[in-house]
Write an enzyme that holds these catalytic residues in place. Structure first.
Site, PDB file in Angstrom:
ATOM      1  N   TYR A 266       0.828  -1.217   0.000  1.00  0.00           N
ATOM      2  CA  TYR A 266       0.000   0.000   0.000  1.00  0.00           C
ATOM      3  C   TYR A 266       0.861   1.264   0.000  1.00  0.00           C
ATOM      4  CZ  TYR A 266      -4.433  -2.407   0.354  1.00  0.00           C
ATOM      5  OH  TYR A 266      -5.536  -3.175   0.060  1.00  0.00           O
TER       6      TYR A 266
ATOM      7  N   GLU B 117      -8.698  -7.393   4.576  1.00  0.00           N
ATOM      8  CA  GLU B 117      -7.835  -8.425   3.972  1.00  0.00           C
ATOM      9  C   GLU B 117      -7.167  -9.285   5.053  1.00  0.00           C
ATOM     10  OE1 GLU B 117      -5.464  -6.064   1.196  1.00  0.00           O
ATOM     11  OE2 GLU B 117      -7.328  -5.427   0.246  1.00  0.00           O
TER      12      GLU B 117
HETATM   13  C1  HEM Z   1      -6.287   2.177  -1.465  1.00  0.00           C
HETATM   14  C2  HEM Z   1      -5.589   1.470  -2.344  1.00  0.00           C
HETATM   15  C3  HEM Z   1      -6.176   0.565  -3.398  1.00  0.00           C
HETATM   16  C4  HEM Z   1      -7.366   0.682  -4.063  1.00  0.00           C
HETATM   17  C5  HEM Z   1      -8.419   1.754  -3.904  1.00  0.00           C
HETATM   18  C6  HEM Z   1      -7.455  -0.439  -4.970  1.00  0.00           C
HETATM   19  C7  HEM Z   1      -8.531  -0.672  -5.820  1.00  0.00           C
HETATM   20  C8  HEM Z   1      -8.667  -1.798  -6.603  1.00  0.00           C
HETATM   21  C9  HEM Z   1      -9.822  -2.118  -7.393  1.00  0.00           C
HETATM   22  C10 HEM Z   1     -11.077  -1.252  -7.520  1.00  0.00           C
HETATM   23  C11 HEM Z   1      -9.603  -3.302  -8.007  1.00  0.00           C
HETATM   24  C12 HEM Z   1     -10.563  -4.038  -8.949  1.00  0.00           C
HETATM   25  C13 HEM Z   1     -11.410  -4.980  -8.142  1.00  0.00           C
HETATM   26  C14 HEM Z   1     -12.390  -5.724  -9.021  1.00  0.00           C
HETATM   27  O1  HEM Z   1     -13.426  -5.158  -9.362  1.00  0.00           O
HETATM   28  O2  HEM Z   1     -12.116  -6.867  -9.357  1.00  0.00           O
HETATM   29  C15 HEM Z   1      -8.292  -3.749  -7.607  1.00  0.00           C
HETATM   30  C16 HEM Z   1      -7.670  -4.900  -8.068  1.00  0.00           C
HETATM   31  C17 HEM Z   1      -6.329  -5.143  -7.892  1.00  0.00           C
HETATM   32  N1  HEM Z   1      -5.463  -4.463  -7.082  1.00  0.00           N
HETATM   33 FE1  HEM Z   1      -5.913  -2.888  -5.916  1.00  0.00          FE
HETATM   34  N2  HEM Z   1      -6.330  -1.191  -4.864  1.00  0.00           N
HETATM   35  C18 HEM Z   1      -5.514  -0.612  -3.915  1.00  0.00           C
HETATM   36  C19 HEM Z   1      -4.286  -1.083  -3.516  1.00  0.00           C
HETATM   37  C20 HEM Z   1      -3.576  -2.069  -4.152  1.00  0.00           C
HETATM   38  C21 HEM Z   1      -2.219  -2.448  -3.847  1.00  0.00           C
HETATM   39  C22 HEM Z   1      -1.380  -1.865  -2.707  1.00  0.00           C
HETATM   40  C23 HEM Z   1      -1.853  -3.408  -4.732  1.00  0.00           C
HETATM   41  C24 HEM Z   1      -0.513  -4.077  -4.867  1.00  0.00           C
HETATM   42  C25 HEM Z   1       0.510  -3.471  -5.440  1.00  0.00           C
HETATM   43  C26 HEM Z   1      -3.006  -3.675  -5.570  1.00  0.00           C
HETATM   44  C27 HEM Z   1      -3.064  -4.629  -6.565  1.00  0.00           C
HETATM   45  C28 HEM Z   1      -4.222  -5.009  -7.206  1.00  0.00           C
HETATM   46  C29 HEM Z   1      -4.274  -6.108  -8.169  1.00  0.00           C
HETATM   47  C30 HEM Z   1      -3.096  -6.969  -8.625  1.00  0.00           C
HETATM   48  C31 HEM Z   1      -5.605  -6.203  -8.595  1.00  0.00           C
HETATM   49  C32 HEM Z   1      -6.191  -7.175  -9.630  1.00  0.00           C
HETATM   50  C33 HEM Z   1      -5.927  -6.517 -10.978  1.00  0.00           C
HETATM   51  C34 HEM Z   1      -6.585  -7.186 -12.140  1.00  0.00           C
HETATM   52  O3  HEM Z   1      -7.094  -8.297 -12.032  1.00  0.00           O
HETATM   53  O4  HEM Z   1      -6.596  -6.552 -13.203  1.00  0.00           O
HETATM   54  N3  HEM Z   1      -4.023  -2.841  -5.192  1.00  0.00           N
HETATM   55  N4  HEM Z   1      -7.747  -2.823  -6.749  1.00  0.00           N
END
Ligand code: HEM
Ligand SMILES: Cc1cc2nc3c(=O)[nH]c(=O)nc-3n(C[C@H](O)[C@H](O)[C@H](O)COP(=O)(O)OP(=O)(O)OC[C@H]3O[C@@H](n4cnc5c(N)ncnc54)[C@H](O)[C@@H]3O)c2cc1C
Length: 392
Positions: free
Chosen positions: A98, A140
């Site tokens: 994060y 989580e």
């Molecule tokens: C406040 C911080 C964050 C927000 C608001 C956020 C938001 C999101 C959202 C909206 C999704 C799509 C969920 C869905 O509808 O399937 C997602 C997926 C994902 N996020 Fe985050 N995220 C955050 C932090 C992080 C962090 C720290 C990481 C790691 C570096 C990360 C890695 C991922 C990955 C790998 C996916 C799946 C991507 C995909 O399948 O295309 N996220 N996140």
């Protein structure tokens, strides 16, 4: 809860940030992937990066969260956070990442908005980010403790052996897998998915989600539609055979069949019937007597995966009906079931809980029809086979 001072600043700057978010998110991901190329190679879905859907989902989720904080400072939009948290745990992100996202997201905001980002504005949005990040981290942590994911994201992946594979249709293949260590399969709730990690020809280890279409006798079953030009689905169709190994994360996902004996409506289109098949399978296996209405739309009989399962499972349930719509049916088919799914011909009883899965336009149309039939919005659950663009 957002401090009163920050709430004022966020409310005043939300239109500016909202208008620029389409420029901020690509810049954020470009910066982050330049600094950490391994994240694009082995963690993020590069198909969703290429087609822009993950960027839109991220932007949508932040805007929704900030808007909700201003409207209801003492509440959290938990349904949205749950979906993201399940996905995060399923791909193995860790709490310390994060800080990486924070660093590159805020640098991108400054890049795009320049001097408009005064120290006061930066501090207010910083508060929004950490409220959201800490809420996600807490959910989580809890999910990891409660599921088979375990405490440490580094221990997420478990090797499975393919014990059978078979064609459902020309372009849908089912894989039956069992833990390679001979241990028991993790429990799952019908509707949940597994993440599958596979090494591609260029060495990237890409992750995709597949809803469990069932599971019994110490095995899990998932079914993959081959997407033209899709990296992982074509790889699995070509290269994953009986006896091969594949890494799976444990079952996760916030959309799952709830316990209870009220009427259930399962509406799917195309490959969206994988979670519905698991739900029907579960209802039949547990001898459910509740009223079950299955509604499915497909191109024709040959493209309809689980066609036989739908008929057999419906027959096993004492109080179930199936309504199948084909756009271009082969041979004799009732005229009123030709075309797109149309619920006007289906009786939807009071107290129905509905589960939807399929392309977004299909789900939007079905949701409208269910709302018109008197189903409350809170009783309509949906699964999206990609980043959730309803958020955006
Ligand atoms: C406040 C911080 C964050 C927000 C608001 C956020 C938001 C999101 C959202 C909206 C999704 C799509 C969920 C869905 O509808 O399937 C997602 C997926 C994902 N996020 Fe985050 N995220 C955050 C932090 C992080 C962090 C720290 C990481 C790691 C570096 C990360 C890695 C991922 C990955 C790998 C996916 C799946 C991507 C995909 O399948 O295309 N996220 N996140
Ligand atoms: C919760 C969940 C459950 C799911 N359950 C199932 C399931 O049960 N069965 C199933 O078959 N699928 C399921 N999916 C979808 C699955 O995870 C994959 O998204 C799907 O298999 C396609 O992956 P891929 O690697 O083949 O395609 P990708 O390579 O990821 O491509 C995806 C799309 O992006 C497009 N694209 C790729 N590169 C570019 C580019 N450079 N420019 C523009 N567009 C591009 C492709 O044409 C394609 O349309 C599920 C997804 C989720 C999130």
């Amino acid at each position: 809860m957002l401090s009163a001072k920050s709430a004022e600043v966020v409310e005043a700057t939300l239109p500016v940030v909202g208008a620029a978010i389409g420029d901020i998110t690509p810049r954020f991901y470009d910066r982050m992937f330049t600094a950490h190329p391994e994240l694009l190679r082995d963690l993020f879905n590069r198909g969703n990066q290429a087609n822009g859907t993950q960027r839109q989902a991220l932007a949508g989720s932040i805007a929704t969260f900030a808007t909700a904080l201003i409207a209801h400072p003492d509440q959290r939009p938990d349904a949205m956070l749950a979906r993201i948290a399940h996905k995060h745990v399923s791909v193995g992100i860790s709490n310390d990442q994060y800080r990486i996202v924070h660093e590159h997201l805020f640098a991108a905001i400054v890049d795009v908005l320049g001097e408009a980002v005064t120290p006061e504005v930066a501090a207010a949005w910083d508060e929004v980010y950490w409220l959201m990040a800490n809420a996600l981290i807490a959910i989580e942590d809890r999910l990891r403790a409660e599921s088979a994911a375990g405490g440490d994201p580094a221990d997420l992946w478990r090797p499975y052996t393919v014990i059978a594979r078979y064609q459902e249709t020309d372009n849908v293949t089912t894989f039956l897998v069992r833990p390679a260590d001979g241990g028991p399969v993790p429990a799952f709730r019908p509707g949940q998915y597994v993440s599958v990690r596979t090494e591609l020809a260029d060495g990237a280890r890409q992750i995709r989600q597949y809803s469990l279409s069932g599971g019994a006798d110490g095995a899990l079953r998932f079914s993959v539609k081959r997407e033209d030009g899709g990296e992982v689905s074509t790889h699995l169709h070509r290269h994953l055979h009986t006896g091969d190994r594949i890494d799976l994360a444990p079952p996760l996902g916030d959309v799952a069949l709830a316990d209870g004996d009220g009427p259930v409506l399962l509406a799917s289109a195309g490959i969206g019937n994988t979670p519905m098949t698991a739900m029907l399978d579960h209802l039949a296996a547990t001898g459910s007597t509740c009223q079950v209405i299955s509604v499915h739309g497909d191109r024709d009989q040959l493209s309809h995966a689980f066609r036989a399962d739908l008929a057999q499972l419906t027959a096993k349930l004492p109080n179930a009906t199936a309504h199948v719509f084909y756009e271009r049916p082969l041979g004799e088919w009732p005229a009123e079931r030709t075309g797109l799914v149309d619920l006007s011909t289906v009786d939807v009883p009071a107290g129905t809980t509905a589960y939807l899965c399929g392309p977004l336009p299909f789900m939007r149309a079905v949701r409208e029809q269910l709302l018109a039939a008197g189903v409350p919005a809170a009783d309509i659950h949906y699964e999206v086979f990609g980043p959730d663009l309803w958020l955006a």
